[in-house]
Design an enzyme around this catalytic site. Structure first.
Site, short mmCIF file in Angstrom:
data_model
loop_
_atom_site.label_atom_id
_atom_site.label_comp_id
_atom_site.label_asym_id
_atom_site.label_seq_id
_atom_site.Cartn_x
_atom_site.Cartn_y
_atom_site.Cartn_z
N SER A 134 0.83 -1.20 0.00
CA SER A 134 0.00 0.00 0.00
C SER A 134 0.87 1.25 0.00
O SER A 134 1.77 1.40 0.84
CB SER A 134 -0.93 0.00 1.21
OG SER A 134 -1.90 -1.02 1.10
N ALA A 155 1.92 -4.67 12.62
CA ALA A 155 1.59 -3.24 12.72
C ALA A 155 2.76 -2.47 12.12
O ALA A 155 3.49 -1.77 12.81
CB ALA A 155 1.34 -2.83 14.16
N CYS A 175 -7.52 1.81 6.71
CA CYS A 175 -6.74 2.87 7.35
C CYS A 175 -7.61 3.72 8.27
O CYS A 175 -8.80 3.91 8.01
CB CYS A 175 -6.11 3.77 6.29
SG CYS A 175 -5.12 2.90 5.07
#
Length: 304
Positions: A46, A70, A132
Site C-alpha cells: 500500500s 503493525a 486505514c
C-alpha cells in the site's frame, strides 16, 4: 484455454493467484525465490502520498494460527513508486499485471494517490485499502462506514474511469454486506476481501503488548473461515468480481475461497514461512481441481 486462466474485471490473468499487499513489497525480494510471471498479478504494498517511516520495531509477532503486524504502512511514497518501483517491474516483467494498492489519511489523499497510480501503464487494477484510520473521524477505519465507503469509491472512480478499482474490505464490522453494497453503489469494479482483523498479544514478562503499536492486524490460518464466510455472504448479494484473501496456505484453501464466491485469491502470511508459497499453491491447483472435479478456474468468475 489453460485451465488456470481467468478474467477479473476484464483483465486476463494466467492464474488466479496473487500475493497479498505488503507481503512482497515491490517484488525484488520475491523475485529471488519465484518467477513472478507465474502469478496472475503482482500486488505492490500500500502506497501513500508522502513517504511513511512506519511504526518502530517490533512490528510483527507470530501468534497462534497466524501473524500480528503493525508495520504502519511503511512505504516510500507515490512519487518514488512511480519513478523507480513500477518501472523496475515493467522492465523485468512487462506482461505481468500490477495491482496498485493505495492508502491515505483522508479522502483527498486517496483520490490523489489513485489518480497518480493509474498513470502507470503496467498498473491494471487499483486496490483501495480502506482499513486505514480516518483522522477526521477520530481514527475510525474508513471501511467501517457505508456512507464513507460509497463516497470514497465514487470519488476515486471519477479520477480513475478507465481502470478497475477494487475496494479492499475490512472484516472489523458488525455486518460486511452493507459495506460491500456501498462500494458497489459508489461504482467499484470489484472487491478484495478480507483484510486483517485487529488483535493484540501481551508479553507476560514485561506486561506490555508485543507490538510497539499495541494492536496489530491478525492474518493467517486463523482468519480463513472468516474470509470464507464473508465472501459467501457478499456473493449472495452482488455479482461484482471478488478477490479472496485470508489464510490461503494451499491450493485447497484457494479453491475454498473460490467456491465461496471469489474469482481469484491473494496469498499473504504463507509467504512469511515459505518464500515459495505462491509457486507451490499454483502448482497444486490442477491436482486439487482434478480431485474435486473442477474443470477450470474460469468457472469461478462472476464474468460469464
Amino acid at each position: 484455454m489453460d485451465r488456470l486462466e481467468t478474467t477479473i474485471a476484464g483483465v486476463k490473468l494466467k492464474s488466479p493467484v496473487m500475493n497479498a499487499s505488503g507481503t512482497a513489497a515491490y517484488g525484488q525480494q520475491m523475485a529471488k525465490n519465484i518467477d513472478l510471471n507465474e502469478l496472475g498479478a503482482f500486488v505492490i504494498k500500500s502506497t501513500t502520498m508522502e513517504p511513511r517511516a512506519g511504526h518502530p520495531w517490533p512490528t510483527t509477532a507470530a501468534t497462534t494460527g497466524g501473524w500480528l503486524n503493525a508495520v504502519g504502512l511503511k512505504n516510500p511514497g507515490i512519487e518514488h513508486v512511480l519513478a523507480y518501483e513500477l518501472p523496475w517491474l515493467a522492465e523485468n516483467y512487462p506482461d505481468l499485471p500490477i495491482v496498485g494498492s493505495i492508502a491515505g489519511s483522508n479522502p483527498d489523499d486517496y483520490v490523489e494517490v489513485a489518480k497518480r497510480m493509474a498513470t502507470a501503464p503496467n498498473v491494471k487494477f487499483i486496490e483501495v485499502n480502506i482499513s486505514c484510520p480516518n483522522v477526521a473521524k477520530g481514527g475510525l477505519a474508513f471501511g467501517t462506514d457505508p456512507v464513507v465507503v460509497e463516497d470514497m469509491t465514487r470519488r476515486i472512480k471519477a479520477v480513475v474511469p478507465n481502470k478497475p478499482v477494487f475496494m479492499k474490505l475490512t472484516p472489523g464490522v458488525t455486518e460486511i454486506v452493507p459495506i460491500a453494497l456501498a462500494a458497489e453503489r459508489g461504482g467499484a469494479d470489484g472487491l478484495v476481501m478480507i483484510n486483517t482483523l485487529m488483535g493484540m498479544e501481551i508479553d507476560l514478562e514485561t506486561r506490555k503488548p508485543r507490538l510497539s503499536n499495541g494492536t496489530g492486524g491478525l492474518s493467517g490460518k486463523a482468519i480463513h473461515p472468516i474470509a470464507v464466510r464473508m465472501i459467501h455472504q457478499v456473493r449472495e448479494v452482488t455479482n461484482l468480481p471478488i478477490i479472496g484473501v485470508g489464510g490461503v496456505f494451499s491450493a485447497k484453501d484457494a479453491l475454498e475461497l473460490m467456491v465461496a464466491g471469489a474469482g481469484a485469491v491473494q496469498v499473504g502470511s504463507a509467504n512469511y514461512g515459505n518464500p515459495h508459497a505462491c509457486h507451490d499453491i499454483i502448482q497444486g491447483l490442477v491436482p486439487a481441481m482434478d480431485q474435486y472435479h473442477f474443470n477450470n478456474i474460469a468457472e469461478f468468475s462472476s464474468e460469464k
